[in-house]
Design a protein around this motif. Sequence first.
Motif, PDB file in Angstrom:
ATOM      1  N   PRO A  66       0.803  -1.229   0.000  1.00 18.12           N
ATOM      2  CA  PRO A  66       0.000   0.000   0.000  1.00 18.12           C
ATOM      3  C   PRO A  66       0.832   1.274   0.000  1.00 18.12           C
ATOM      4  O   PRO A  66       0.287   2.366  -0.125  1.00 18.12           O
ATOM      5  N   THR A  67       2.154   1.131   0.133  1.00 15.07           N
ATOM      6  CA  THR A  67       3.048   2.294   0.067  1.00 15.07           C
ATOM      7  C   THR A  67       3.479   2.587  -1.372  1.00 15.07           C
ATOM      8  O   THR A  67       4.225   3.535  -1.612  1.00 15.07           O
ATOM      9  N   SER A  68       2.997   1.782  -2.331  1.00  8.21           N
ATOM     10  CA  SER A  68       3.426   1.939  -3.729  1.00  8.21           C
ATOM     11  C   SER A  68       3.020   3.278  -4.304  1.00  8.21           C
ATOM     12  O   SER A  68       1.928   3.783  -4.031  1.00  8.21           O
ATOM     13  N   ASN A  69       3.881   3.813  -5.173  1.00  6.26           N
ATOM     14  CA  ASN A  69       3.469   4.993  -5.931  1.00  6.26           C
ATOM     15  C   ASN A  69       2.807   4.540  -7.239  1.00  6.26           C
ATOM     16  O   ASN A  69       2.757   3.338  -7.539  1.00  6.26           O
ATOM     17  N   LEU A 110       2.528   0.783  -9.126  1.00  2.00           N
ATOM     18  CA  LEU A 110       1.237   0.092  -9.301  1.00  2.00           C
ATOM     19  C   LEU A 110       1.045  -0.291 -10.764  1.00  2.00           C
ATOM     20  O   LEU A 110       0.655  -1.423 -11.087  1.00  2.00           O
ATOM     21  N   THR A 113      -9.123  -1.283  -8.474  1.00  2.00           N
ATOM     22  CA  THR A 113      -8.961  -0.720  -7.130  1.00  2.00           C
ATOM     23  C   THR A 113     -10.306  -0.241  -6.590  1.00  2.00           C
ATOM     24  O   THR A 113     -10.454  -0.037  -5.387  1.00  2.00           O
ATOM     25  N   SER A 169      -1.611   4.094  -1.672  1.00  2.00           N
ATOM     26  CA  SER A 169      -1.746   3.579  -3.046  1.00  2.00           C
ATOM     27  C   SER A 169      -3.088   3.975  -3.660  1.00  2.00           C
ATOM     28  O   SER A 169      -3.175   4.223  -4.871  1.00  2.00           O
ATOM     29  N   GLU A 192      -2.891   7.543  -4.772  1.00  2.00           N
ATOM     30  CA  GLU A 192      -1.965   7.688  -5.906  1.00  2.00           C
ATOM     31  C   GLU A 192      -2.687   7.681  -7.255  1.00  2.00           C
ATOM     32  O   GLU A 192      -2.208   8.261  -8.212  1.00  2.00           O
TER      33      GLU A 192
END
Length: 218
Positions: free
Chosen positions: A64-67, A71, A89, A161, A164
Amino acid sequence: NVVDNIKARLEKACPGVVSCADILAIAARDSVVRLGGPSWKVRLGRRDSTSASRSAANASIPPPTSNLSALISSFSAQGLSIKNLVALTGSHTIGLARCTSFRSHIYNDSNIDPSFANSLRRICPRSGNDSVLAPLDRQTPTSFDNLYYKNLLDKKGLLHSDQEIFNGSSLTDGLVKMYAADTSLLFKEFAKSMIKMGNIKPLTGNAGEIRINCRKAN
Ligand code: HEM
């Protein structure tokens, strides 16, 4: 749990025929329908894997920390487009996440509504309470609708995420606005994307096995 019960009843009626993978694909579809979302046809005949690896799974599933670019790459590695990413999502219109999944978003990010962040900080402190839960869709967490996208327009996405996909990129912002405005378009794209995701590299023919117990290989 639910899957064990479904499997037990299927094994009684028709032993060794229906895989756990097919049960999950149907259960995902039926859960969405039950909560007011779209329906779609699920192709059947998947078989189950004979092994499982948490680390291999985590290597393909974005945290969930992905930019946004992370993703996009991890979906693309599975043949899923940006349009699929934004529609899928949308499943975060239901369900919950643990404090540990959204802590850094509510303390460190600027792309979050300040009063929303504050209300979450009250239940999710800087340390401790790691497992406290908050709804992914702050408005209707048990209905499958398009309010998840409206939350993103208001900077009220729970996960880093999630926010984002509406954070100033021309690749995804337009899609978020479209789904926030048009539920039937969302339902159409979500159903198409679920079919595509459900058909990623299934085991068929003699590959894999039909598990007797969905919790472990035979
Ligand atoms: C885009 C990449 C995605 C990321 C980074 C992501 C991340 C997460 C995280 C961190 C949670 C909360 C887990 C926890 O705190 O224990 C969650 C929950 C959930 N996710 Fe995702 N997810 C993604 C895509 C998807 C997709 C494609 C689906 C299905 C189509 C999905 C369906 C769900 C559901 C239903 C929940 C709630 C589970 C529950 O309440 O038990 N997610 N996701």
